[in-house]
Design an enzyme around this catalytic site. Structure first.
Site, PDB file in Angstrom:
ATOM      1  CB  THR A  16      80.637  73.876  19.571  1.00 32.34           C
ATOM      2  OG1 THR A  16      81.423  73.524  20.713  1.00 32.34           O
ATOM      3  CG2 THR A  16      81.404  74.862  18.711  1.00 32.34           C
ATOM      4  NE  ARG A  40      85.500  70.755  27.558  1.00 31.56           N
ATOM      5  CZ  ARG A  40      85.417  70.230  28.771  1.00 31.56           C
ATOM      6  NH1 ARG A  40      86.244  70.646  29.713  1.00 31.56           N
ATOM      7  NH2 ARG A  40      84.521  69.303  29.050  1.00 31.56           N
ATOM      8  CG  ASP A  64      87.981  74.651  29.836  1.00 29.03           C
ATOM      9  OD1 ASP A  64      87.192  75.176  30.648  1.00 29.03           O
ATOM     10  OD2 ASP A  64      88.123  73.419  29.726  1.00 29.03           O
ATOM     11  CB  SER A 127      70.885  77.977  36.109  1.00 31.96           C
ATOM     12  OG  SER A 127      70.996  77.172  37.263  1.00 31.96           O
ATOM     13  CE  LYS A 130      68.616  67.087  36.557  1.00 32.81           C
ATOM     14  NZ  LYS A 130      67.601  67.620  35.622  1.00 32.81           N
ATOM     15  CE  LYS A 142      74.918  74.733  35.020  1.00 33.08           C
ATOM     16  NZ  LYS A 142      75.446  75.811  34.153  1.00 33.08           N
ATOM     17  CG  ASN A 170      65.069  66.997  31.721  1.00 33.31           C
ATOM     18  OD1 ASN A 170      66.158  67.259  32.203  1.00 33.31           O
ATOM     19  ND2 ASN A 170      64.242  66.131  32.277  1.00 33.31           N
TER      20      ASN A 170
END
Length: 352
Positions: A16, A40, A64, A127, A130, A142, A170
């Site tokens: 979601t 969750r 989760d 991933s 970063k 990550k 991004n």
């Protein structure tokens, strides 16, 4: 690629979230048998169910990735897993590093172990750029997640489950990212807060992100990292383009919206990397992506460069937003405006 998902049972962790939801929505057109949306937040699940018209192929599962037993139940009978659940914000992970480890690292370990136990065909993890030579808690968690999947050959024995990661920059229009933040600031009259005017970032659209995920699913042999060759934006150019586009939409004068420099946040760096120096030693590139092959190959299924169409060894020592080889990817303000306009529906959703 279209046949990759036809008739399959698919699990999307973090289904979601911004990326997870669009994976689910796109998959529905590719004739899967069932999509299990694992997350969750029951309110987001309710909203997703309504937005997807209560499609009977959807099964919403509360849980989760930190809860291995629940995840194992959710993965029973699954063919493909898209692992999109994560804590993804630099500042949030800096403030709560223990929580970042629990979700991003231990959660990924749970996904790996449950996938092996349930004989899942393929697992695709998500991933971030970063993770290349990381300087932040987010990047470190990550990178470790990537390493866990890369090292899975130590643990899987005769299991045939294959793993890979995709590495994003991004993504325009995802919740909590810089574009909806700037738009919210513009809507409220400013100022738009830029950390450093010289900062550059890799950007991609949500559609490009989902297509990279699906392409990786089709191309993967085992334990690779797939990285889209993304355009680069100067953060100041992005802020100015958004002001020029959105100030009139919100009934504001462009000249009335100020841009303030607030300094880099802890954990941020001036230039992001797609491929680090050490990674380039074993990296391939195609016209649209980089492919990081695993450093250790298995004896039973050796992977050669020719397994990836149009791929060849990279020539640079690393790829970052200040690499000479990528300077032709820096977008001007008009180009930025076009990519924003193409993502407007996603940006509006992320501001809700």
């Amino acid at each position: 690629m279209l046949n990759e998902f036809k008739g399959k049972n698919i699990l999307v962790t973090g289904g979601t979230g911004s990326i997870g939801f669009h994976i689910v929505r796109t998959l529905l057109a590719l004739e899967p048998k069932q999509i299990r949306v694992f997350s969750r937040d029951d309110s987001k699940q309710f909203q997703a169910r309504m937005r997807l018209n209560n499609d009977i192929r959807l099964r919403f599962l509360l849980g989760d990735v930190r809860d291995k037993d629940r995840l194992n139940m959710a993965m029973e009978g699954v063919d493909i897993v898209f692992h999109a659940a994560a804590l993804k914000h630099v500042s949030g992970c800096e403030n709560d590093p223990f929580e970042a480890v629990k979700t991003n690292v231990l959660g990924t370990q749970n996904v790996i172990e449950c996938a092996l136990k349930n004989n899942v065909e393929k697992v695709v993890g998500i991933s971030t750029d970063k993770a290349a030579d990381p300087t932040s808690v987010l990047g470190c968690t990550k990178l470790l997640s990537e390493k866990l999947m890369s090292a899975v050959y130590h643990y899987k024995g005769t299991k045939k489950t294959k793993f890979c990661f995709v590495r994003f920059g991004n993504v325009i229009g995802t919740r909590g990212s810089v574009v909806p933040l700037f738009c919210w600031q513009i809507k409220n009259g400013g100022p738009v807060t830029v950390t450093d005017p010289l900062m550059r970032r890799f950007f991609m659209s949500i559609d490009d992100a989902v297509q990279l995920i699906f392409k990786a699913t089709n191309l993967m042999r085992d334990r690779e990292i797939f990285i889209l060759k993304m355009p680069i934006m100067r953060i100041t150019d992005l802020a100015e383009a958004l002001v020029e586009l959105y100030a009139p939409k919100f009934g504001k004068e462009v000249s009335s919206i100020k841009i303030d420099q607030i300094g880099r946040l802890f954990g941020e760096r001036m230039h992001e990397k797609l491929v680090g120096r050490d990674e380039c030693e074993n990296a391939l590139e195609t016209p649209d992506m980089f492919i990081l092959k695993p450093f250790v190959a298995t004896d039973d299924e050796p992977v050669s460069d020719s397994d990836y169409p149009d791929a060849h060894r990279v020539s640079a020592k690393e790829y970052s937003t200040d690499s000479p080889e990528l300077q032709d990817r820096i977008m001007n303000k008009e180009q930025i405006k076009r990519i924003i306009q193409a993502s407007e529906s996603y940006i509006e959703d992320s501001m809700m």
